[in-house]
Write a protein that holds these residues in place. Structure first.
Motif, mmCIF file in Angstrom:
data_model
loop_
_atom_site.group_PDB
_atom_site.id
_atom_site.type_symbol
_atom_site.label_atom_id
_atom_site.label_comp_id
_atom_site.label_asym_id
_atom_site.label_seq_id
_atom_site.Cartn_x
_atom_site.Cartn_y
_atom_site.Cartn_z
ATOM 1 N N LYS A 69 0.826 -1.210 0.000
ATOM 2 C CA LYS A 69 0.000 0.000 0.000
ATOM 3 C C LYS A 69 0.856 1.255 0.000
ATOM 4 O O LYS A 69 0.614 2.188 -0.789
ATOM 5 C CB LYS A 69 -0.916 -0.017 1.222
ATOM 6 N N VAL A 70 1.860 1.288 0.864
ATOM 7 C CA VAL A 70 2.737 2.453 0.931
ATOM 8 C C VAL A 70 3.439 2.675 -0.402
ATOM 9 O O VAL A 70 3.579 3.807 -0.878
ATOM 10 C CB VAL A 70 3.763 2.282 2.066
ATOM 11 N N THR A 71 3.858 1.594 -1.026
ATOM 12 C CA THR A 71 4.538 1.705 -2.317
ATOM 13 C C THR A 71 3.603 2.233 -3.393
ATOM 14 O O THR A 71 3.967 3.112 -4.179
ATOM 15 C CB THR A 71 5.110 0.339 -2.733
ATOM 16 N N LEU A 72 2.381 1.723 -3.429
ATOM 17 C CA LEU A 72 1.423 2.148 -4.450
ATOM 18 C C LEU A 72 1.013 3.604 -4.274
ATOM 19 O O LEU A 72 0.761 4.306 -5.256
ATOM 20 C CB LEU A 72 0.186 1.251 -4.416
ATOM 21 N N LEU A 73 0.937 4.073 -3.016
ATOM 22 C CA LEU A 73 0.508 5.436 -2.748
ATOM 23 C C LEU A 73 1.653 6.443 -2.770
ATOM 24 O O LEU A 73 1.447 7.615 -2.492
ATOM 25 C CB LEU A 73 -0.185 5.510 -1.383
ATOM 26 N N SER A 74 2.846 5.997 -3.102
ATOM 27 C CA SER A 74 4.022 6.862 -2.998
ATOM 28 C C SER A 74 4.099 7.923 -4.079
ATOM 29 O O SER A 74 4.791 8.919 -3.917
ATOM 30 C CB SER A 74 5.301 6.014 -3.026
ATOM 31 N N SER A 75 3.405 7.742 -5.209
ATOM 32 C CA SER A 75 3.514 8.697 -6.309
ATOM 33 C C SER A 75 2.258 8.647 -7.165
ATOM 34 O O SER A 75 1.621 7.604 -7.298
ATOM 35 C CB SER A 75 4.745 8.407 -7.171
ATOM 36 N N TYR A 76 1.927 9.795 -7.753
ATOM 37 C CA TYR A 76 0.765 9.864 -8.634
ATOM 38 C C TYR A 76 0.946 9.010 -9.889
ATOM 39 O O TYR A 76 -0.031 8.510 -10.455
ATOM 40 C CB TYR A 76 0.506 11.317 -9.048
ATOM 41 N N VAL A 77 2.164 8.853 -10.354
ATOM 42 C CA VAL A 77 2.387 8.119 -11.606
ATOM 43 C C VAL A 77 2.224 6.614 -11.432
ATOM 44 O O VAL A 77 2.257 5.878 -12.415
ATOM 45 C CB VAL A 77 3.791 8.414 -12.177
ATOM 46 N N ASN A 78 2.025 6.158 -10.198
ATOM 47 C CA ASN A 78 1.940 4.719 -9.969
ATOM 48 C C ASN A 78 0.686 4.084 -10.546
ATOM 49 O O ASN A 78 0.570 2.857 -10.570
ATOM 50 C CB ASN A 78 2.029 4.406 -8.472
ATOM 51 N N PHE A 79 -0.271 4.890 -11.015
ATOM 52 C CA PHE A 79 -1.417 4.294 -11.699
ATOM 53 C C PHE A 79 -0.980 3.603 -12.986
ATOM 54 O O PHE A 79 -1.682 2.723 -13.510
ATOM 55 C CB PHE A 79 -2.486 5.355 -11.982
ATOM 56 N N LEU A 80 0.209 3.969 -13.480
ATOM 57 C CA LEU A 80 0.740 3.331 -14.688
ATOM 58 C C LEU A 80 1.333 1.954 -14.410
ATOM 59 O O LEU A 80 1.750 1.271 -15.348
ATOM 60 C CB LEU A 80 1.802 4.222 -15.327
#
Length: 454
Positions: A69-80
């Motif tokens: 969760k922390v990794t996924l929420l770390s940056s806006y570009v992670n939706f890619l």
């Protein structure tokens, strides 16, 4: 990168921070201890229910989910990140080369952001000196991985162009955007315009190093011209002379890069920490969201995924060059640097808008120095080890573009001040270089690799 800040604005801009202090107490967002379990489970980067459970299985699963969760929420570009499995499948099933290249291109962008996030998480636990050294080591890991994969595949042209492209994108595109947008926001009133300031001593030191790296490319090109005009020796002997010069120069540049790290992180760290100290005075010290072991595991997993996606991306380049009629130089110079530097670009512009120009300059010039004095010479040594004739003799057009860019940047930053006009000048030069390489036919440039292999 070597000058990447660990405080203030960083590459890890969280979607939802999870800290009560990050959200104004206006009644719309409750403090962390009032949030519902569902919100904490999915969106709170500081706490995950179940981590304190007495049951080992529950505690382990909660910890795994917390790290994820922390990794996924770390940056806006992670939706890619959804592009990562799609890109791997596309490459494995041998889809259309353009499709494979495009999907893996967008897949590596969030992986680069996650790689930077994991590096910063580890560096927060190691202290300033070791953390800076870790950032210097992994700051351009994506470019290094992609280049090593391309080097093993014999794509020396792509490797050389991507190294040069990373330097130019930081010196011209990133710094230009920092100067332009920061200068517009902090331009003052009409008739009484103001400029942003940064450490002139740091700028002059780093520009001197960039001039040295420019000379390291000009000298092999000059030697090649002398050997070519004299007609002495066979092509193989000329190639060997270029390789000997390049490998000797690479060793010297790596030693200078080590001295630069000692200068920056140890003996003269005060020159580089003025803006970082100001950030410490204004904000609370940043706390790690995960332990160093968890961050290390994320680092390993992401590195593997980057290597896999890079393998498919590089493998599709030849087919794209043939079908789209664009040169490998344009792919390496313009497209590939976007992959590894997208998050860094955003970081630099954000801190420039906040009038923290020393941090912005550290992101832009620091990364350029790392590529020029660290990564590129290291790739020459790697090519020596794996039997690929990677050299510092770049194509003449690339060498001239690099030398001119360093000259313009040096004149721009030597006074320690910037404005939006100077930013527009740097952006204009970058666009001119990009258009020049785009307009160059794929078979028009006599590449160095052809000469070396002859």
């Amino acid at each position: 990168m070597s000058s990447k800040p660990n405080n203030g604005a960083t590459e890890r801009t969280p979607l939802i921070n999870g800290e009560a202090s990050s959200t104004p107490d206006n009644g719309h967002m409750p403090h962390s201890h009032h949030r519902s379990p569902a919100f904490s489970f999915f969106f709170d980067s500081t706490h995950t229910p179940g981590k304190d459970s007495p049951r080992l299985a529950v505690r382990s699963l909660a910890h795994v989910w917390h790290v994820t969760k922390v990794t996924l929420l770390s940056s806006y570009v992670n939706f890619l990140l959804v592009m990562v499995p799609i890109g791997i499948v596309a490459g494995h099933l041998e889809w259309d080369p353009t499709t494979v290249f495009t999907i893996n291109f967008f897949a590596i962008i969030p992986l680069a952001a996650v790689l930077s996030f994991a590096t910063e998480e580890i560096s927060l636990k190691l202290g300033e000196t070791m953390g800076g050294l870790l950032n210097a080591t992994f700051g351009n890991a994506v470019e290094l991985i992609v280049s090593i994969v391309a080097l093993k595949d014999g794509q020396i042209e792509v490797v050389q162009s991507s190294m040069l492209g990373s330097i130019l994108s930081n010196l011209l595109l990133v710094m230009g955007m920092c100067f332009f947008f920061g200068g517009l926001v902090h331009r003052g009133t009409n008739g009484s315009g103001t400029e942003q300031s940064f450490s002139a001593a740091v700028a002059q030191t780093t520009c001197s190093l960039m001039t040295l790296s420019s000379a390291s490319l000009v000298i092999p090109a000059a030697l090649y011209a002398v050997l070519d005009r004299s007609g002495s020796g066979s092509d193989a002997e000329k190639a060997q002379s270029i390789l000997v010069l390049s490998r000797g120069t690479a060793i010297i540049l790596l030693l200078l890069y080590v001295l630069y790290l000692v200068f920056q992180l140890r003996t003269h760290s005060n020159l580089f920490d003025a803006e970082r100290q100001a950030a410490l005075d204004d904000e609370e010290e940043e706390e790690a969201c995960m332990g160093p072991v968890s961050a290390g595991l994320v680092l390993v997993v992401v590195t593997i995924l980057v290597a896999v996606c890079a393998e498919y991306l590089v493998g599709s380049i030849d087919a794209i060059v043939e079908s789209a009629n664009i040169s490998k130089a344009f792919i390496g110079l313009i497209l590939i640097p976007i992959v590894g530097n997208a998050a860094e670009h955003v970081t630099a512009v954000v801190v420039a808008l906040r009038d923290k120009m020393d941090l912005a300059m550290g992101v832009a010039i620091g990364s350029s120095i790392q590529i020029a004095l660290g990564v590129t010479p290291f790739l020459v040594i790697v090519g020596w080890i794996v039997g690929q004739p990677m050299s510092l003799h770049f194509e003449s057009f690339e060498t001239v573009a690099f030398a001119v860019s360093v000259l313009v940047v040096t004149y721009t930053v030597q006074d320690g001040r910037s404005n939006y006009l100077e930013g527009a000048m740097l952006l204009g030069l970058y666009i001119i270089i990009a258009v020049a390489f785009y307009a160059t036919p794929s078979d028009a440039i006599d590449k160095v690799s052809a000469f070396v292999r002859s």
